[in-house]
Design an enzyme around this catalytic site. Sequence first.
Site, short mmCIF file in Angstrom:
data_model
loop_
_atom_site.label_atom_id
_atom_site.label_comp_id
_atom_site.label_asym_id
_atom_site.label_seq_id
_atom_site.Cartn_x
_atom_site.Cartn_y
_atom_site.Cartn_z
CG ASN A 108 69.09 -18.48 -28.55
OD1 ASN A 108 69.82 -18.38 -27.56
ND2 ASN A 108 68.32 -19.56 -28.76
CG PHE A 112 71.99 -19.97 -19.46
CD1 PHE A 112 70.98 -20.33 -20.35
CD2 PHE A 112 72.65 -21.00 -18.79
CE1 PHE A 112 70.66 -21.66 -20.59
CE2 PHE A 112 72.34 -22.34 -19.01
CZ PHE A 112 71.34 -22.66 -19.92
CB SER A 172 71.53 -23.95 -23.19
OG SER A 172 72.14 -22.90 -23.92
CG ASN A 174 73.60 -20.66 -27.18
OD1 ASN A 174 74.24 -20.90 -28.20
ND2 ASN A 174 72.28 -20.53 -27.16
CB THR A 175 76.14 -22.76 -21.04
OG1 THR A 175 75.28 -21.63 -20.86
CG2 THR A 175 77.03 -22.89 -19.80
CE LYS A 214 63.90 -26.47 -23.35
NZ LYS A 214 63.42 -25.10 -23.32
CG ASN A 243 67.31 -25.92 -25.27
OD1 ASN A 243 67.32 -24.91 -25.98
ND2 ASN A 243 67.53 -25.88 -23.97
C1 LIG Z 1 66.02 -16.59 -28.00
C2 LIG Z 1 65.83 -17.90 -27.32
C3 LIG Z 1 66.28 -18.07 -26.01
C4 LIG Z 1 66.09 -19.29 -25.37
N1 LIG Z 1 66.52 -19.43 -24.08
C5 LIG Z 1 66.28 -20.59 -23.42
C6 LIG Z 1 66.64 -20.73 -22.07
O1 LIG Z 1 67.16 -19.80 -21.43
N2 LIG Z 1 66.41 -21.93 -21.47
C7 LIG Z 1 65.81 -22.98 -22.11
O2 LIG Z 1 65.60 -24.03 -21.50
N3 LIG Z 1 65.43 -22.86 -23.40
C8 LIG Z 1 65.65 -21.70 -24.06
N4 LIG Z 1 65.26 -21.58 -25.37
C9 LIG Z 1 64.66 -22.76 -26.06
C10 LIG Z 1 63.13 -22.73 -26.05
O3 LIG Z 1 62.61 -22.78 -24.77
C11 LIG Z 1 62.58 -23.91 -26.88
O4 LIG Z 1 62.93 -25.11 -26.22
C12 LIG Z 1 63.13 -23.97 -28.30
O5 LIG Z 1 63.24 -22.66 -28.83
C13 LIG Z 1 62.24 -24.78 -29.23
O6 LIG Z 1 60.93 -24.25 -29.28
P1 LIG Z 1 60.43 -23.26 -30.45
O7 LIG Z 1 60.82 -23.89 -31.75
O8 LIG Z 1 58.97 -23.12 -30.24
O9 LIG Z 1 61.15 -21.97 -30.24
C14 LIG Z 1 65.46 -20.37 -26.05
C15 LIG Z 1 64.98 -20.19 -27.36
C16 LIG Z 1 65.15 -18.98 -27.99
C17 LIG Z 1 64.63 -18.81 -29.40
#
Ligand SMILES: Cc1cc2nc3c(=O)[nH]c(=O)nc-3n(C[C@H](O)[C@H](O)[C@H](O)COP(=O)(O)O)c2cc1C
Length: 334
Positions: A108, A112, A172, A174-175, A214, A243
């Site tokens: 992704n 934000f 993140s 992406n910022t 985080k 993350n």
């Molecule tokens: C589509 C998407 C959007 C995410 N947006 C955020 C976010 O806004 N803030 C954040 O702290 N983590 C965000 N994450 C990260 C998740 O909270 C998590 O830390 C990361 O995906 C690893 O866990 P997973 O493998 O179970 O997905 C995002 C993950 C995905 C897949």
Amino acid sequence: MLPYCLLKPVLFSLDAETAHELTIASMKKLGALMPPAHFHSRGIEVMGLHFPNRVGLAAGLDKNGEAINGWGKLGFGFVEIGTVTPRPQPGNPKPRLFRLPEKQGIINRMGFNNHGVDALLANVKEARFKGVLGINIGKNADTPMEKAVDDYLVGLDKVYAAAGYVTVNISSPNTKNLRQLQGESELDALLGALKARQTVLAGKHGRYVPMALKIAPDLDDAQIVNIADALRRHHIDAVIATNTTLSREGVEGLPHAEETGGLSGAPVFEKSTAVVRALAKALAGELPIIAAGGITDGAKAKAKLDAGASLVQLYSGLIYRGPELIKECVAATG
Ligand SMILES: Cc1cc2nc3c(=O)[nH]c(=O)nc-3n(C[C@H](O)[C@H](O)[C@H](O)COP(=O)(O)O)c2cc1C
């Protein structure tokens, strides 16, 4: 509710972001209609809070806190909403969300996208969730990096009274330049400012709301030790690891693998768990670790506890496995 094995082919026939929007809309409705799941768990005290079980929803799935009751009914012990920024922002242009089903991965670059902190707070007011609510805060994309701390302070001020705990997201990918805040002097300044404000807010509201940081999985051992030192020095209450990753190890050559953004799901499990292990060693139990990254079954949730985590969070695994994964993880983590 339809079993996920029937829902999944429908959701996977849609583009990933449309499926996401449909999921949020359905969970909003189901929050009112669904009977609550009851999983047996002893519960656990972490950061001075009582968690009914160790399994939480990770940030980013419900950025605006639109379906908090629904997540609660699925049986999560805690729900983290956000990342929310002080002002609403659209995020990056679409498409920005991709499935890598061959490896149970997601990429992704949402950036934000969210309705802003005031809209999130209005949603929280309506929620009736009995578990712990985390609110994850970030900076607006158009706030210059030298003013980043101000955005986090606005976020903390605004969400403090509504949150069970607050997560400071500096990881993140992406910022632009956000991860620079993980650097030694930047982190020191950010955590110092936030800790001072947390102390003021605790006095003002008569309640201490813990703060978690985080972090990214793309850190070497020296960086992890530096972060651990900063967390202890500033008396931060917990750390969330991790993350998404910028690495493409394990997904090379797959469709979408070269898309810009953060990779999550099964391919990030090892990297993320290694960070938990390194943090556990560096922190020596001084503050708790919340693990996220690649949990796709109960054994992987348990492996995060074995690596040193106290709580776990799910995101990508839910997309591939559905709500059954929550039950499995609660059973595996007690
Ligand atoms: C589509 C998407 C959007 C995410 N947006 C955020 C976010 O806004 N803030 C954040 O702290 N983590 C965000 N994450 C990260 C998740 O909270 C998590 O830390 C990361 O995906 C690893 O866990 P997973 O493998 O179970 O997905 C995002 C993950 C995905 C897949």
